[in-house]
Design an enzyme around this catalytic site. Structure first.
Site, PDB file in Angstrom:
ATOM      1  N   HIS A   1      20.340 -28.897  20.298  1.00 49.48           N
ATOM      2  CA  HIS A   1      20.794 -29.334  21.104  1.00 49.48           C
ATOM      3  C   HIS A   1      20.856 -31.134  21.001  1.00 49.48           C
ATOM      4  O   HIS A   1      19.914 -31.747  20.217  1.00 49.48           O
ATOM      5  CB  HIS A   1      20.129 -29.378  22.440  1.00 49.48           C
TER       6      HIS A   1
ATOM      7  N   ALA B   1       4.939 -17.502   3.513  1.00 53.25           N
ATOM      8  CA  ALA B   1       4.653 -17.356   4.703  1.00 53.25           C
ATOM      9  C   ALA B   1       4.157 -18.443   5.632  1.00 53.25           C
ATOM     10  O   ALA B   1       3.514 -19.395   5.028  1.00 53.25           O
ATOM     11  CB  ALA B   1       3.339 -16.121   4.896  1.00 53.25           C
TER      12      ALA B   1
END
Length: 176
Positions: A102, A150
């Protein structure tokens, strides 16, 4: 006693053979994902709860998945921008791939009606994306043979053969 044994055998058959049967369920999942994804290669495995979604009513972009790709459970893929996933890619559980953001103006943190879509994304051949990693919208290229550790938050493109990890992800090695 015999009735309990028969009942238990039926539960085992239904529970472990029918619902966990890779041949049946993986084929059904793949058929379902073909309704959402533009193209899926052969040998693709989808874990449970893999979501391809388009937030804020943005038009769905083309998603192309190569051959022998593994997408583990609980993966979320934002389909706002086009995505190409190369052959032999492995995406571990709980990975999120974002394609929109946004605009931020002054004190307005998020304008719900306006969405900025990223450029098309490419995940290269034999790339590995570790569990709980996040790929942010400005990332458009994850190179061939790249490894993302990870829990990493990827904020920049990753070149071929690079190993990255951390928040934000930084290069920690090179894959030979």
């Amino acid at each position: 006693m015999i009735r309990e044994i028969i009942s238990r055998m039926i539960q085992i058959f239904i529970g472990s053979f029918i619902f966990d049967c890779p041949i049946l369920l993986l084929k059904l999942r793949t058929i379902g994902y073909k309704l959402v994804v533009k193209s899926i290669g052969g040998g693709v495995n989808f874990g449970r709860k893999v979501f391809f979604y388009t937030p804020h009513n943005v038009r769905k972009a083309d998603i192309c998945i190569g051959n022998n790709v593994g997408i583990s459970p609980n993966v979320e893929i934002d389909c706002s921008a086009a995505l190409t996933i190369g052959d032999y890619v492995w995406i571990s559980q709980n990975v999120q791939i974002f394609s929109h953001t946004h605009p931020i103006k002054g004190n307005i943190v998020k304008e719900r009606q306006r969405v900025e879509i990223s450029k098309p994304k490419y995940i290269g051949r034999d790339a590995w994306i570790g569990a709980n990693s996040i790929i942010l919208p400005n990332v458009t290229y994850i190179g061939d043979n790249a490894i993302i550790g990870a829990g990493s938050v990827v904020t920049k493109n990753i070149e071929n053969n690079m190993i990255v990890a951390g928040n934000p992800a930084v290069t920690i090695g090179k894959r030979e």
